[in-house]
Design an enzyme around this catalytic site. Structure first.
Site, PDB file in Angstrom:
ATOM      1  N   TRP A 174      -6.020   1.269  -5.262  1.00 34.62           N
ATOM      2  CA  TRP A 174      -5.488   0.464  -6.372  1.00 34.62           C
ATOM      3  C   TRP A 174      -4.495  -0.579  -5.877  1.00 34.62           C
ATOM      4  CZ3 TRP A 174      -8.752   1.255  -9.994  1.00 34.62           C
ATOM      5  CH2 TRP A 174      -9.248   2.528 -10.252  1.00 34.62           C
TER       6      TRP A 174
ATOM      7  N   GLU B 143       2.871   1.612 -11.534  1.00 36.82           N
ATOM      8  CA  GLU B 143       4.317   1.553 -11.238  1.00 36.82           C
ATOM      9  C   GLU B 143       5.058   2.682 -11.940  1.00 36.82           C
ATOM     10  OE1 GLU B 143       5.194  -0.757  -9.134  1.00 36.82           O
ATOM     11  OE2 GLU B 143       3.449  -2.059  -9.242  1.00 36.82           O
ATOM     12  N   GLY B 144       4.472   3.860 -11.891  1.00 36.50           N
ATOM     13  CA  GLY B 144       5.065   5.023 -12.553  1.00 36.50           C
ATOM     14  C   GLY B 144       4.444   5.201 -13.910  1.00 36.50           C
TER      15      GLY B 144
ATOM     16  N   GLY C  68       0.808  -1.211   0.000  1.00 43.06           N
ATOM     17  CA  GLY C  68       0.000   0.000   0.000  1.00 43.06           C
ATOM     18  C   GLY C  68       0.841   1.262   0.000  1.00 43.06           C
TER      19      GLY C  68
ATOM     20  N   LEU D 106      -6.774  -8.526 -36.739  1.00 42.91           N
ATOM     21  CA  LEU D 106      -7.801  -9.526 -36.471  1.00 42.91           C
ATOM     22  C   LEU D 106      -9.203  -9.064 -36.838  1.00 42.91           C
ATOM     23  CD1 LEU D 106      -5.409 -10.774 -34.755  1.00 42.91           C
ATOM     24  CD2 LEU D 106      -7.201 -11.742 -33.314  1.00 42.91           C
TER      25      LEU D 106
ATOM     26  N   GLU E 102      -2.442   6.442  -2.917  1.00 44.20           N
ATOM     27  CA  GLU E 102      -3.649   6.857  -2.194  1.00 44.20           C
ATOM     28  C   GLU E 102      -4.590   7.568  -3.167  1.00 44.20           C
ATOM     29  OE1 GLU E 102      -2.592   9.129   1.240  1.00 44.20           O
ATOM     30  OE2 GLU E 102      -1.440   7.461   2.099  1.00 44.20           O
ATOM     31  N   PRO E 103      -5.845   7.777  -2.735  1.00 40.54           N
ATOM     32  CA  PRO E 103      -6.785   8.466  -3.632  1.00 40.54           C
ATOM     33  C   PRO E 103      -6.224   9.807  -4.113  1.00 40.54           C
ATOM     34  CG  PRO E 103      -7.956   7.581  -1.745  1.00 40.54           C
ATOM     35  CD  PRO E 103      -6.495   7.324  -1.498  1.00 40.54           C
TER      36      PRO E 103
END
Lengths: 261, 392
Positions: free
Chosen positions: B170, B371-372, B138, B346, B141-142
């Site tokens: 998240w 992650e950035g 964690g 496709l 944060e929001p």
């Protein structure tokens, strides 16, 4: 504490196209991906189960070219303790009798063998006679086509399954066992097993190291010779039956015509 | 051997010939496991948004993938490259599965391994490596994403205890975790805490309505007066260096992983365009299709090379976090391009879950920003080459 030798073989992956060399009709090893034969994974699994039940040691024995180290490493990754790799150019094209002699000589280098476990037949040559030949050469009882193996002290019991039925066999140790596809589900090597395999001892030997006469092995000394080989003809298109309300009858007529029903 | 021949569609440049034997063995073990246990189910997990996390963890634990590149405490101790290759093969199935492994190994376990006390390592790591215990991480944060220094979660002293209050957003595996690594402000700077998820005041709520990374469980964590003993905190580390070191590990898994996602999209497009005929010949026989296939094979293989190179730097101990930013930026961008182009090849099937492409495409939209974000990694590169930080 059984001391177990497992025979493993590197074979062309059954998913890839398998071919013979045009020059000498031996296996074309370059044309296909090479893998540890699946039946050998089951043989290793069985050896590991026996070892885990009563400790002991599992030695992997492989006769094959240098790149067979990949197959050996897989068996070690699964949990076997050490390996013997017989690799010698002169073995190229050896028949089953010569192979069995080399394997027997290599087993002779492992002290106090209680059990030799093999697959019932390799998926490339499909001869299926090496385990029996080996038992003869080693002077051990043979318990082949095992779908269940129980080791109890100094005896081994085997459920032998063939097309004719089931036979219950028992023999004193040491003994040679070959296993069928029904014996077990082999484990995946874990990453810890893979990392540990790097550090396990692999002894590499030549035919001369084993004291086997080079005049008894190789293509030139094989008892049988492949004179000619041709690829399987491509499949022909099947017969198409259009269903105009009488499809079932037509299929039945076709099957009767082929003497299938 | 087929795998080293030029033109092998799976490995055009023969990148995997640069792997050590055990790295190749690990690749094959993951492929075998993924092929029989993950790939057949992943479209259903994605569609239903449900993941059998506990069973997956145990299977991953048996295989040895959880914390595989860490030493001791039941971990396999592989090279960084081997870890990257495992991520690549998992993400070839789904980014959510690689995320599962990233969070457990690179975020939660790495944090405990790198910053935890000996007691903390002994208590958590062996169970986590075996997949019997799950961890989550964690930081976000929001109101604090790219700027984690603005976090509001606080830990205050009460006697020798710590009391935590705040919200984390998240958080992968938050609803199934046994332990949460929670980063919080203290009078002494940001510190990390190990919060057993059965501690009173800890709640995890699943985040629904995602249209991406659906084969992955995402949570909002609330710590409301969570009381922890003094030894719940990581003893040494202070400031953002702690959490950022973990993110750097996870980013390494991502820059390798997305190569797998891209490869799957490319392979699906290749197979599809060879099989489907329009205007009397396979789609793959049309020049515009070949242009696209050539672009795909270039992007997939270039990304694979970047990943392997950065992996070797990591194993040599010389990988700089700016170089990780390079890899994350370049490879995620490449994977997204590949997925988008594959999707066009496709046709209508490019948007169907019957094929892997739209799933990967949707997933990569998450990978682009977690992650950035792409922008933060661009700023990291900008700082690296100019010497001027432009983050704020």
């Amino acid at each position: 504490m059984p001391n177990i030798v497992v025979l493993v073989k590197q074979v062309p992956d059954t998913y890839s196209e398998r071919k013979l060399n045009e020059s000498d009709h031996t296996l074309d090893r370059e044309s296909a991906d090479a893998v540890l034969d699946e039946i050998n994974e089951r043989a290793v699994e069985e050896a590991l189960k026996i070892k885990e039940a009563s400790e002991g040691e599992v030695t992997v024995l492989c006769v094959g070219p240098d790149r067979a180290t990949d197959a050996i490493r897989k068996a070690l990754s699964m949990g076997a303790d050490k390996a013997i790799h017989v690799s010698d150019e002169s073995l190229h094209g050896s028949d089953m009798v010569a192979t069995a002699k080399v394997i027997a000589a290599a087993i002779g280098r492992v002290e106090g063998v209680d059990l030799v476990i093999a697959g019932n037949e390799a998926s490339d040559g499909r001869g299926g006679a090496v385990p029996a030949m080996l038992a003869e050469l080693l002077g051990m009882p043979q318990l082949t086509h095992a779908r269940q193996v129980t080791v109890d002290g100094s005896t081994v019991q085997v459920d032998r399954e063939t097309e004719e039925g089931l036979t219950h066999l028992e023999a004193g140790l040491p003994a040679v066992i070959s296993v069928t596809e029904k014996i077990n589900e082999p484990r995946y090597p874990s990453f810890k097993g893979i990392m540990a395999a790097k550090k396990k001892p692999v002894e590499t030997l030549t035919v001369a190291d084993l004291g086997v006469d080079a005049g008894e092995v190789g293509l030139a000394n094989a008892w049988s010779t492949v004179l000619e080989a041709a690829p399987k003809p491509p499949r022909t298109a099947g017969q198409r039956v259009d269903d105009e309300g009488d499809g079932g009858t037509k299929i039945a007529e076709y099957l009767v015509g082929q003497k299938l029903i | 051997m087929a795998s080293s021949a030029a033109g092998d569609p799976r490995d055009f440049l023969g990148v995997d010939a640069g792997l050590a034997d055990e790295e190749r063995d690990i690749r094959d073990a993951v492929r075998e496991h993924a092929g029989s246990n993950l790939a057949p189910h992943v479209a259903e997990w994605f569609e239903t948004g449900m993941l059998p996390a506990r069973e997956l963890a145990k299977e991953f634990g048996r295989l040895g993938v959880l914390g595989m590149h860490l030493e001791g405490y039941g971990c396999a101790g592989t090279s960084a490259v081997a870890y990257g290759v495992a991520c690549r093969e998992l993400e070839a199935v789904d980014s959510g599965l690689r995320s599962f492994v990233s969070v457990q190994g690179s975020l939660a376990m790495f944090a405990i391994h790198r910053w935890g006390s000996e007691e903390q390592r002994q208590r958590w790591l062996p169970g986590m490596a075996a997949g019997e215990l799950l961890g989550c991480f964690g930081l976000t944060e929001p109101d604090a994403g790219s700027d984690p220094g603005a976090m509001r979660t606080r830990a205050r002293r009460d006697g020798s205890d710590w009391v935590l209050d705040g919200t984390k957003m998240w958080i992968t595996n938050g609803t199934v975790a046994d332990v949460a690594v929670v980063w919080a402000q203290t009078d002494d700077g940001v510190r990390g805490f190990l919060v057993p998820t059965d501690t009173p005041g800890f709640t995890a709520r699943e985040i629904k309505h995602k249209l991406s990374l659906r084969a992955s469980l995402t949570a909002e964590l609330v710590v409301d007066g969570v009381r922890l003993p003094a030894d719940a905190a990581f003893p040494e580390v202070r400031g953002l260096r702690g959490p950022l070191s973990c993110l750097n590990e996870a980013r390494f898994g991502i820059l390798f992983g997305v190569v797998g996602a891209a490869r799957t999209c490319y392979e699906a497009a290749l197979e599809y365009t060879l099989a489907r005929e329009q205007f009397g010949k396979p789609l793959a026989a049309h020049q515009l299709t070949q242009r696209k296939l050539a672009d795909l094979v270039v992007e997939v293989n270039r990304a694979a090379l970047v990943a392997l190179h950065l992996g070797r730097l990591k194993d040599a101990g010389t990988l700089h976090h700016h170089q990780v930013s390079f890899g994350k930026l370049a490879n995620v961008r490449a994977a997204l391009e590949v997925a988008r182009t594959a999707r066009t090849l496709l046709g209508a099937n490019g948007i169907s879950l019957e094929y892997p492409v739209i799933r990967h495409l949707a997933n990569l939209e998450t990978v682009l920003t977690y992650e950035g974000t792409e922008e933060m990694h661009a700023l990291s590169l900008g700082q690296a080459v100019t010497g001027i930080p432009a983050f704020r």
